[in-house]
Design a protein around this motif. Structure first.
Motif, PDB file in Angstrom:
ATOM      1  N   THR A 290      -6.824  -5.031  -7.107  1.00  0.00           N
ATOM      2  CA  THR A 290      -5.685  -4.949  -6.451  1.00  0.00           C
ATOM      3  C   THR A 290      -5.181  -3.420  -6.550  1.00  0.00           C
ATOM      4  N   GLY A 291      -4.966  -2.395  -5.640  1.00  0.00           N
ATOM      5  CA  GLY A 291      -4.499  -0.984  -5.808  1.00  0.00           C
ATOM      6  C   GLY A 291      -5.485  -0.232  -6.176  1.00  0.00           C
ATOM      7  N   ALA A 292      -6.764  -0.452  -6.147  1.00  0.00           N
ATOM      8  CA  ALA A 292      -7.712   0.407  -6.732  1.00  0.00           C
ATOM      9  C   ALA A 292      -7.966   1.627  -5.125  1.00  0.00           C
ATOM     10  N   SER A 293      -7.775   1.199  -4.106  1.00  0.00           N
ATOM     11  CA  SER A 293      -7.873   1.831  -2.999  1.00  0.00           C
ATOM     12  C   SER A 293      -6.756   2.900  -2.686  1.00  0.00           C
ATOM     13  N   ASP A 294      -5.734   2.424  -3.285  1.00  0.00           N
ATOM     14  CA  ASP A 294      -4.527   3.170  -3.189  1.00  0.00           C
ATOM     15  C   ASP A 294      -4.583   4.321  -4.179  1.00  0.00           C
ATOM     16  N   ALA A 295      -4.786   3.838  -5.400  1.00  0.00           N
ATOM     17  CA  ALA A 295      -4.975   5.052  -6.486  1.00  0.00           C
ATOM     18  C   ALA A 295      -6.105   6.229  -5.892  1.00  0.00           C
ATOM     19  N   PHE A 296      -7.176   5.675  -5.476  1.00  0.00           N
ATOM     20  CA  PHE A 296      -8.400   6.346  -4.824  1.00  0.00           C
ATOM     21  C   PHE A 296      -7.741   7.440  -3.862  1.00  0.00           C
ATOM     22  N   CYS A 297      -6.974   6.993  -2.539  1.00  0.00           N
ATOM     23  CA  CYS A 297      -6.363   7.866  -1.890  1.00  0.00           C
ATOM     24  C   CYS A 297      -5.440   8.616  -2.552  1.00  0.00           C
ATOM     25  N   SER A 298      -4.766   8.422  -3.304  1.00  0.00           N
ATOM     26  CA  SER A 298      -3.592   9.228  -3.609  1.00  0.00           C
ATOM     27  C   SER A 298      -4.370  10.308  -4.416  1.00  0.00           C
TER      28      SER A 298
ATOM     29  N   LYS B 170       0.688  -1.380  -0.168  1.00  0.00           N
ATOM     30  CA  LYS B 170       0.005  -0.107  -0.052  1.00  0.00           C
ATOM     31  C   LYS B 170       1.004   1.129   0.158  1.00  0.00           C
ATOM     32  N   GLY B 171       1.986   1.270   0.680  1.00  0.00           N
ATOM     33  CA  GLY B 171       2.601   2.445   0.785  1.00  0.00           C
ATOM     34  C   GLY B 171       3.286   2.641  -0.662  1.00  0.00           C
ATOM     35  N   PHE B 172       3.929   1.768  -1.072  1.00  0.00           N
ATOM     36  CA  PHE B 172       4.529   1.493  -2.516  1.00  0.00           C
ATOM     37  C   PHE B 172       3.464   2.406  -3.576  1.00  0.00           C
ATOM     38  N   ASN B 173       2.498   1.486  -3.520  1.00  0.00           N
ATOM     39  CA  ASN B 173       1.434   2.009  -4.576  1.00  0.00           C
ATOM     40  C   ASN B 173       0.914   3.431  -4.285  1.00  0.00           C
TER      41      ASN B 173
END
Length: 339
Positions: A268-276, A53-56
């Motif tokens: 995978t990674g959708a929530s990370d893209a959302f947060c950023s 999550k941090g990396f993404n």
């Protein structure tokens, strides 16, 4: 609380963001079903990609033209070097991306189902890869100069508390994405973090758990969860609700922001893209409704591609999707009027 919530620092141009969280290697297996105990299922495809999550979130923010610093640790091994090279290639500052001698970069097995749904098999970071007091002190000047600090529960709450306190000293806005979903036993420690959080971005499961920990009963909808958690004193709460979009609660009120239609291949990674996307948009001065829509579009684009770090969209792609959706809405509205 950070002191910039009333007016984000937009004069300098590009937002300055510090991200902390795990950096791992994702081993993605496309499967038709989950295996039973003592059973096996064939994988139609296997892919190895950087993740965590941090990396993404660091990569996603850099894709959106933010200045990004990542505080994270990996092993001083081929995977760790690959992670570092991937960050450098996207312009992420790796001054605080730590390669630990003698440590092994964590692998995470990601099982991707036919509809893009995912399950994860990983381990909590071993002691060698956990952030230390010296790491926190070293990053203090970077946090002090940032617009926003983004964090996840991949990092131990005691370490996050130190970082959040540093951010509070300088009025830096804190965004917490409380994933992976915490254990019930961890809720007291997480509760100590919430007074420092300016923007909370849980999914519905995480929001329900936090509401339970705060003694709020069981609010049902995403909007009810957002409003309940905002009522505890968190300035902005944004509850993500998969393809349905998100619900946002703040002093301006509570509203739902609809998602964008998308063919789901891998979540995978959708929530990370959302947060950023939410962080970058808010830091650039957008209002909450515009920022939420921008973040929804980023998440919708991410699920169209297999692999988290390889799927993160850029600003142009996000705006194209938003524009296309607006055009479609106008056409549908015109048709309704004609009828």
């Amino acid at each position: 609380m950070g002191q910039r919530m009333g007016g984000w620092q937009t004069g300098a141009g590009r937002p300055d963001i510090v991200v902390t969280g795990n950096s791992v290697m994702d081993l993605l297996y496309r499967v038709r079903s989950l295996p039973k105990w003592s059973g096996a299922v064939p994988a139609s495809d296997v892919t190895v990609l950087p993740g965590g999550k941090g990396f993404n979130q660091a990569l996603a923010a850099a894709q959106l033209n933010a200045r990004v610093h990542l505080l994270s640790a990996a092993g001083q091994d081929p995977w760790g070097l690959q992670l570092k090279e991937s960050l450098i290639a996207k312009g992420v500052d790796v001054s605080h991306f730590l390669l630990r001698e003698g440590a092994v970069t964590s692998p995470v097995a990601v099982l991707v189902g036919p509809g893009g749904e995912t399950s994860f098999i990983g381990w909590k970071q071993p002691p060698l890869l956990q952030l230390r007091d010296a790491d926190i002190e070293a990053v203090r000047p970077v946090v002090n100069g940032a617009d926003i600090l983004m964090a996840t529960l991949e990092i131990r709450p005691s370490v996050l508390l130190q970082l959040f306190q540093i951010a509070a000293e300088s009025g830096v806005t804190v965004m917490l994405n409380p994933g992976p979903t915490p254990d019930l036993a961890d809720l007291p420690e997480i509760g100590k973090l919430l007074p420092y959080v300016d923007v909370l971005v849980p999914n519905r499961e995480e929001a329900s758990l936090l509401a339970h920990g705060a003694g709020l009963g069981e609010p049902g909808s995403a909007e009810e969860l957002a409003a309940a958690l905002h009522g505890t004193g968190i300035p902005v709460v944004c509850v993500t609700d998969a393809g349905r979009g998100c619900a946002v609660a703040s002093r301006e009120g509570t509203f739902g922001s609809p998602g964008f239609a998308s063919r789901v291949r891998d979540t995978t990674g959708a929530s990370d893209a959302f947060c950023s996307a939410l962080a970058v948009s808010m830091a650039a001065g957008a209002g909450l409704q515009a920022a939420a829509s921008y973040a929804n579009a980023a998440g919708a684009l991410t699920v169209r591609t297999v692999g988290s770090s390889s799927a993160l969209p850029d600003d142009r792609s996000i705006r194209q999707l938003m524009s296309a959706s607006e055009s479609a809405s106008v056409e549908m509205g015109s048709g309704d009027l004609d009828e």
